[in-house]
Design a protein around this motif. Structure first.
Motif, PDB file in Angstrom:
ATOM      1  N   ASP A 222       0.811  -1.232   0.000  1.00 14.69           N
ATOM      2  CA  ASP A 222       0.000   0.000   0.000  1.00 14.69           C
ATOM      3  C   ASP A 222       0.841   1.277   0.000  1.00 14.69           C
ATOM      4  O   ASP A 222       0.290   2.380   0.131  1.00 14.69           O
ATOM      5  N   SER A 223       2.172   1.146  -0.105  1.00 13.95           N
ATOM      6  CA  SER A 223       3.026   2.337  -0.173  1.00 13.95           C
ATOM      7  C   SER A 223       3.627   2.448  -1.578  1.00 13.95           C
ATOM      8  O   SER A 223       3.241   1.717  -2.497  1.00 13.95           O
ATOM      9  N   SER A 224       4.576   3.351  -1.730  1.00 11.11           N
ATOM     10  CA  SER A 224       5.231   3.557  -3.027  1.00 11.11           C
ATOM     11  C   SER A 224       6.720   3.348  -2.890  1.00 11.11           C
ATOM     12  O   SER A 224       7.293   3.449  -1.793  1.00 11.11           O
ATOM     13  N   VAL A 225       7.351   3.070  -4.037  1.00 12.89           N
ATOM     14  CA  VAL A 225       8.794   2.917  -4.081  1.00 12.89           C
ATOM     15  C   VAL A 225       9.303   3.535  -5.383  1.00 12.89           C
ATOM     16  O   VAL A 225       8.637   3.472  -6.413  1.00 12.89           O
ATOM     17  N   SER A 226      10.470   4.144  -5.314  1.00 11.92           N
ATOM     18  CA  SER A 226      11.076   4.759  -6.502  1.00 11.92           C
ATOM     19  C   SER A 226      12.431   4.127  -6.775  1.00 11.92           C
ATOM     20  O   SER A 226      13.218   3.907  -5.840  1.00 11.92           O
ATOM     21  N   ILE A 227      12.693   3.853  -8.048  1.00 13.05           N
ATOM     22  CA  ILE A 227      13.954   3.237  -8.471  1.00 13.05           C
ATOM     23  C   ILE A 227      14.645   4.170  -9.462  1.00 13.05           C
ATOM     24  O   ILE A 227      14.033   4.634 -10.432  1.00 13.05           O
ATOM     25  N   SER A 228      15.915   4.440  -9.181  1.00 17.39           N
ATOM     26  CA  SER A 228      16.690   5.345 -10.024  1.00 17.39           C
ATOM     27  C   SER A 228      17.506   4.538 -11.037  1.00 17.39           C
ATOM     28  O   SER A 228      18.188   3.572 -10.671  1.00 17.39           O
ATOM     29  N   CYS A 229      17.452   4.952 -12.301  1.00 14.88           N
ATOM     30  CA  CYS A 229      18.168   4.266 -13.387  1.00 14.88           C
ATOM     31  C   CYS A 229      19.050   5.268 -14.127  1.00 14.88           C
ATOM     32  O   CYS A 229      18.544   6.107 -14.897  1.00 14.88           O
ATOM     33  N   PRO A 230      20.355   5.238 -13.940  1.00 15.88           N
ATOM     34  CA  PRO A 230      21.259   6.179 -14.626  1.00 15.88           C
ATOM     35  C   PRO A 230      21.521   5.743 -16.076  1.00 15.88           C
ATOM     36  O   PRO A 230      21.306   4.589 -16.442  1.00 15.88           O
ATOM     37  N   TYR A 231      22.002   6.684 -16.898  1.00 14.35           N
ATOM     38  CA  TYR A 231      22.355   6.364 -18.284  1.00 14.35           C
ATOM     39  C   TYR A 231      23.488   7.267 -18.763  1.00 14.35           C
ATOM     40  O   TYR A 231      23.812   8.285 -18.123  1.00 14.35           O
TER      41      TYR A 231
END
Length: 320
Positions: A222-231
């Motif tokens: 029921d929460s959120s998660v953020s994933i960082s993807c560099p390039y």
């Protein structure tokens, strides 16, 4: 140089020969017992002389004919070399990726093709104007008869199929069910009289899984998660996307969200081109969202670039 002396001497020599011959005839006639025998002897001598002259003329004619044939053959060879060089120059200007080879060793305009194990690879090769109706083929090694994998005459053979777009002058070979043994050097060939036209192809075959290292991410129901993807900077304007699973070959087709479609259900994507990073946010997490994910960056050439993360969704967070 004075040629009159030689001519005079030659005349005197001919006169001496003629005189000697006449004296022989006269002596022969004087020794003859009858005028009829003398006449017959003279006729025979003249006949032999004429026959010798005719043989000499025939020999000279044959020698002249042989010389003409020899010169004609040399002229044709010289002309053929000139025409061949002119043709090759025109072809090289029109199709930079093609070269004419007697034995396949190298070629200009190397074509790079990549594919994943178990999937397929497409090898597309251009050819010059005027070769639309010619046979095309794909081969390996030195392109001997046993090295030819598929031709446009056959169309399909085992794991290989080929098609020819005559309007765009491009023929494409598809290699299915790739394995690591398929990696290496190939040649696109155009059959023609004399030396065929070849374009070198390098095929890379990669395992259809990613990656050596995964970033572990935790979230709560029921929460959120953020994933960082560099390039990299070279990928600044390329398409970015994310998919579930661990198969690069199908990731783009199964993407849950892309930089062109920034919101899709519980998934959203935001990009910061200054820091060369895009962030994927997953909302309303459930246990079903746990698993492997791939951040993908589409490349204009070659295979796409991926980084992986493993999401673990735990039960609701306790605030005690």
């Amino acid at each position: 140089m004075d040629h009159s002396h030689k001519i005079s001497t030659a005349g005197q020599t001919d006169s001496a020969i003629g005189g000697g011959l006449e004296e022989d005839l006269v002596m022969e006639c004087s020794l003859s017992t009858a005028d009829q025998d003398c006449g017959t002897s003279r006729i025979t001598s003249h006949t032999n002389l004429y026959a010798a002259l005719i043989r000499t003329v025939v020999v000279l004619l044959f020698l002249t004919l042989a010389l003409v044939i020899l010169l004609k053959d040399k002229c044709h060879k010289v002309l053929g070399i000139y025409i061949n060089r002119t043709t090759q120059t025109a072809e090289a200007e029109e199709v930079k990726s093609e070269v004419v080879l007697s034995h396949v060793t190298s070629a200009a305009g190397l074509i790079h093709v990549s594919g994943y194990e178990g999937r397929e690879a497409k090898v597309s090769c251009r050819y010059g104007k005027g070769y639309e109706s010619y046979e095309k083929y794909l081969c390996r090694n030195d392109c001997g008869d046993d090295d030819v994998l598929i031709t446009t005459t056959i169309g399909k053979r085992s794991r290989y199929s080929i098609s020819d777009d005559k309007n765009s002058r491009v023929f494409t070979t598809i290699i299915s069910d790739l394995s690591s043994t398929d990696a290496g050097k190939y040649w696109c060939g155009v059959t023609r009289t004399g030396k065929d036209i070849y374009t070198e192809v390098k095929l890379d075959v990669k395992p259809d899984h990613c990656c050596e290292h995964f970033t572990k991410v935790q979230g709560y129901e029921d929460s959120s998660v953020s994933i960082s993807c560099p390039y990299e900077s070279e990928d600044r304007n390329n398409l970015k996307y994310i998919c579930r699973g661990n198969k690069p070959s199908t990731c783009l087709q199964e993407a849950v969200v892309t930089s062109n479609l920034k919101q899709n259900g519980q998934f959203s994507i935001n990009e910061d081109k200054t820091s060369r990073n895009f962030t994927v946010t997953i909302r309303s997490l459930t246990q079903k969202d746990s698993g492997m994910y791939l951040c993908g960056i589409q490349r204009n050439t070659g295979l796409d670039v991926f980084s992986g993360f493993k999401l673990e969704v735990k039960g609701e967070r306790s605030w005690l």
